[in-house]
Design an enzyme around this catalytic site. Sequence first.
Site, PDB file in Angstrom:
ATOM      1  N   ALA A 167       0.798  -1.049  -0.094  1.00 51.59           N
ATOM      2  CA  ALA A 167      -0.138  -0.048  -0.033  1.00 51.59           C
ATOM      3  C   ALA A 167       0.924   1.281   0.204  1.00 51.59           C
ATOM      4  O   ALA A 167       1.888   1.115   0.455  1.00 51.59           O
ATOM      5  CB  ALA A 167      -0.800  -0.052   1.151  1.00 51.59           C
ATOM      6  N   VAL A 168       0.278   2.244  -0.731  1.00 55.95           N
ATOM      7  CA  VAL A 168       1.045   3.536  -0.616  1.00 55.95           C
ATOM      8  C   VAL A 168       0.015   4.651  -0.204  1.00 55.95           C
ATOM      9  O   VAL A 168      -1.396   4.407  -0.425  1.00 55.95           O
ATOM     10  CB  VAL A 168       1.350   3.823  -1.974  1.00 55.95           C
ATOM     11  CG1 VAL A 168       1.934   5.551  -2.229  1.00 55.95           C
ATOM     12  CG2 VAL A 168       2.683   3.133  -2.469  1.00 55.95           C
ATOM     13  N   GLU A 218      -2.490 -11.980  -4.850  1.00 56.87           N
ATOM     14  CA  GLU A 218      -3.989 -11.950  -4.959  1.00 56.87           C
ATOM     15  C   GLU A 218      -4.692 -10.716  -4.958  1.00 56.87           C
ATOM     16  O   GLU A 218      -4.289  -9.977  -4.234  1.00 56.87           O
ATOM     17  CB  GLU A 218      -4.836 -12.832  -3.949  1.00 56.87           C
ATOM     18  CG  GLU A 218      -4.642 -14.337  -4.111  1.00 56.87           C
ATOM     19  CD  GLU A 218      -4.771 -15.144  -2.968  1.00 56.87           C
ATOM     20  OE1 GLU A 218      -5.048 -14.431  -1.809  1.00 56.87           O
ATOM     21  OE2 GLU A 218      -4.629 -16.297  -2.832  1.00 56.87           O
ATOM     22  N   ASN A 273     -10.140  -4.165  -7.993  1.00 59.93           N
ATOM     23  CA  ASN A 273      -9.008  -3.296  -7.662  1.00 59.93           C
ATOM     24  C   ASN A 273      -8.005  -2.636  -9.074  1.00 59.93           C
ATOM     25  O   ASN A 273      -6.892  -3.233  -9.014  1.00 59.93           O
ATOM     26  CB  ASN A 273      -8.189  -3.928  -6.713  1.00 59.93           C
ATOM     27  CG  ASN A 273      -7.154  -2.994  -6.051  1.00 59.93           C
ATOM     28  OD1 ASN A 273      -7.060  -1.857  -6.587  1.00 59.93           O
ATOM     29  ND2 ASN A 273      -6.732  -3.141  -4.732  1.00 59.93           N
ATOM     30  N   TYR A 329       0.268  -4.309 -11.386  1.00 61.45           N
ATOM     31  CA  TYR A 329       0.684  -5.523 -11.771  1.00 61.45           C
ATOM     32  C   TYR A 329       0.906  -5.864 -13.031  1.00 61.45           C
ATOM     33  O   TYR A 329       1.891  -6.540 -13.595  1.00 61.45           O
ATOM     34  CB  TYR A 329      -0.063  -6.655 -10.961  1.00 61.45           C
ATOM     35  CG  TYR A 329      -0.182  -6.330  -9.578  1.00 61.45           C
ATOM     36  CD1 TYR A 329       0.673  -5.975  -8.675  1.00 61.45           C
ATOM     37  CD2 TYR A 329      -1.421  -6.667  -8.659  1.00 61.45           C
ATOM     38  CE1 TYR A 329       0.682  -5.799  -7.487  1.00 61.45           C
ATOM     39  CE2 TYR A 329      -1.590  -6.571  -7.384  1.00 61.45           C
ATOM     40  CZ  TYR A 329      -0.453  -5.998  -6.684  1.00 61.45           C
ATOM     41  OH  TYR A 329      -0.750  -5.759  -5.521  1.00 61.45           O
TER      42      TYR A 329
HETATM   43  C1  COA Z   1      -2.016  -0.472  -5.715  1.00 59.11           C
HETATM   44  C2  COA Z   1      -1.173   0.886  -4.980  1.00 59.11           C
HETATM   45  C3  COA Z   1      -0.200  -0.036  -4.083  1.00 59.11           C
HETATM   46  C4  COA Z   1      -0.556   1.315  -6.236  1.00 59.11           C
HETATM   47  O1  COA Z   1       0.589   2.263  -5.683  1.00 59.11           O
HETATM   48  P1  COA Z   1       1.226   3.491  -6.537  1.00 59.11           P
HETATM   49  O2  COA Z   1       2.455   4.065  -5.701  1.00 59.11           O
HETATM   50  O3  COA Z   1       0.109   4.388  -6.805  1.00 59.11           O
HETATM   51  O4  COA Z   1       1.264   3.001  -7.957  1.00 59.11           O
HETATM   52  P2  COA Z   1       2.726   3.681  -8.754  1.00 59.11           P
HETATM   53  O5  COA Z   1       2.518   4.961  -8.750  1.00 59.11           O
HETATM   54  O6  COA Z   1       4.004   2.781  -8.552  1.00 59.11           O
HETATM   55  O7  COA Z   1       2.142   3.027 -10.225  1.00 59.11           O
HETATM   56  C5  COA Z   1       2.790   2.033 -11.064  1.00 59.11           C
HETATM   57  C6  COA Z   1       2.087   1.603 -12.222  1.00 59.11           C
HETATM   58  O8  COA Z   1       0.763   1.303 -11.741  1.00 59.11           O
HETATM   59  C7  COA Z   1      -0.304   1.371 -12.604  1.00 59.11           C
HETATM   60  N1  COA Z   1      -1.308   2.171 -11.722  1.00 59.11           N
HETATM   61  C8  COA Z   1      -1.186   2.973 -10.904  1.00 59.11           C
HETATM   62  N2  COA Z   1      -2.337   3.582 -10.009  1.00 59.11           N
HETATM   63  C9  COA Z   1      -3.171   3.054 -10.996  1.00 59.11           C
HETATM   64  C10 COA Z   1      -4.549   3.447 -11.361  1.00 59.11           C
HETATM   65  N3  COA Z   1      -5.173   4.323 -10.443  1.00 59.11           N
HETATM   66  N4  COA Z   1      -5.386   3.004 -12.455  1.00 59.11           N
HETATM   67  C11 COA Z   1      -4.663   2.329 -13.084  1.00 59.11           C
HETATM   68  N5  COA Z   1      -3.263   1.847 -13.090  1.00 59.11           N
HETATM   69  C12 COA Z   1      -2.537   2.437 -12.164  1.00 59.11           C
HETATM   70  C13 COA Z   1      -0.101   2.152 -13.643  1.00 59.11           C
HETATM   71  O9  COA Z   1       0.429   1.541 -14.679  1.00 59.11           O
HETATM   72  C14 COA Z   1       1.359   2.821 -13.069  1.00 59.11           C
HETATM   73  O10 COA Z   1       2.405   2.991 -13.861  1.00 59.11           O
HETATM   74  P3  COA Z   1       2.428   4.383 -14.703  1.00 59.11           P
HETATM   75  O11 COA Z   1       2.256   5.929 -13.694  1.00 59.11           O
HETATM   76  O12 COA Z   1       3.589   4.558 -15.401  1.00 59.11           O
HETATM   77  O13 COA Z   1       1.162   4.524 -15.509  1.00 59.11           O
HETATM   78  C15 COA Z   1      -2.050   1.785  -4.375  1.00 59.11           C
HETATM   79  O14 COA Z   1      -2.961   2.517  -5.465  1.00 59.11           O
HETATM   80  C16 COA Z   1      -2.670   1.508  -3.087  1.00 59.11           C
HETATM   81  O15 COA Z   1      -1.928   1.429  -2.074  1.00 59.11           O
HETATM   82  N6  COA Z   1      -3.795   1.204  -3.088  1.00 59.11           N
HETATM   83  C17 COA Z   1      -4.508   0.639  -2.007  1.00 59.11           C
HETATM   84  C18 COA Z   1      -4.039  -0.647  -1.444  1.00 59.11           C
HETATM   85  C19 COA Z   1      -3.959  -1.920  -2.278  1.00 59.11           C
HETATM   86  O16 COA Z   1      -4.998  -2.080  -3.222  1.00 59.11           O
HETATM   87  N7  COA Z   1      -3.099  -2.710  -2.354  1.00 59.11           N
HETATM   88  C20 COA Z   1      -3.042  -3.759  -3.332  1.00 59.11           C
HETATM   89  C21 COA Z   1      -3.720  -4.979  -2.848  1.00 59.11           C
HETATM   90  S1  COA Z   1      -3.596  -6.358  -3.959  1.00 59.11           S
END
Ligand code: COA
Length: 158
Positions: A78-79, A111, A116, A123
């Site tokens: 998570a971020v 998973e 999401n 991924y």
């Molecule tokens: C999923 C999560 C960890 C991604 O973190 P993040 O730091 O925002 O992701 P990043 O900035 O590293 O993104 C990397 C790539 O992911 C994809 N991505 C990130 N956010 C996205 C969105 N909202 N919609 C679609 N693709 C997305 C993109 O391909 C992105 O690459 P790009 O920026 O070059 O297009 C974050 O949204 C989060 O914490 N979500 C809640 C917790 C969660 O669901 N965890 C996963 C459980 S399985």
Amino acid sequence: MSELRLLPMAVRDLDEVLAIEQRAHLAPWTKGQLTDSLTAGNWAYVLRALGVDDAPDTLLGYCVLMPGVDDISLLNIAVDPSYQGQGYAKKMLLVMEDQAIAKNFLKLFLEVRASNAPAIGLYQKMHYQQVGIRKAYYPVHEAPREDALVMMKELVKP
Ligand SMILES: CC(C)(COP(=O)(O)OP(=O)(O)OC[C@H]1O[C@@H](n2cnc3c(N)ncnc32)[C@H](O)[C@@H]1OP(=O)(O)O)[C@@H](O)C(=O)NCCC(=O)NCCS
């Protein structure tokens, strides 16, 4: 200009981690589950930034992985919603993949909720592929249970 540090998660991090967990996830882990993730032989890391938004030290995100015999599973990533979309999850996962390769884990499994989109986007961007589905896996408050997609990446030495 901020400096990023990926550090082993420690008990002193848990209150900050829990605060992000509760804001980021639909079904957040409890403090007990986070504590257990530190003691079960898992890999648990926090990503910190020094000097972001003029703060001396900011927790940006974290991840937890569980090593198996030949493979390793991502249990949590998570971020902080305030810092999403800036490449931090990708950075954490890339370091974890490198570490897994160095320890001879051949595959990384995870998973994810079928709805999401941000996580699935992350991924897919990192070349994980869907290898299965667990029907009605996640409970959803006052709604039908949701499927989990099982995704996997073969880890190859560069
Ligand atoms: C999923 C999560 C960890 C991604 O973190 P993040 O730091 O925002 O992701 P990043 O900035 O590293 O993104 C990397 C790539 O992911 C994809 N991505 C990130 N956010 C996205 C969105 N909202 N919609 C679609 N693709 C997305 C993109 O391909 C992105 O690459 P790009 O920026 O070059 O297009 C974050 O949204 C989060 O914490 N979500 C809640 C917790 C969660 O669901 N965890 C996963 C459980 S399985």
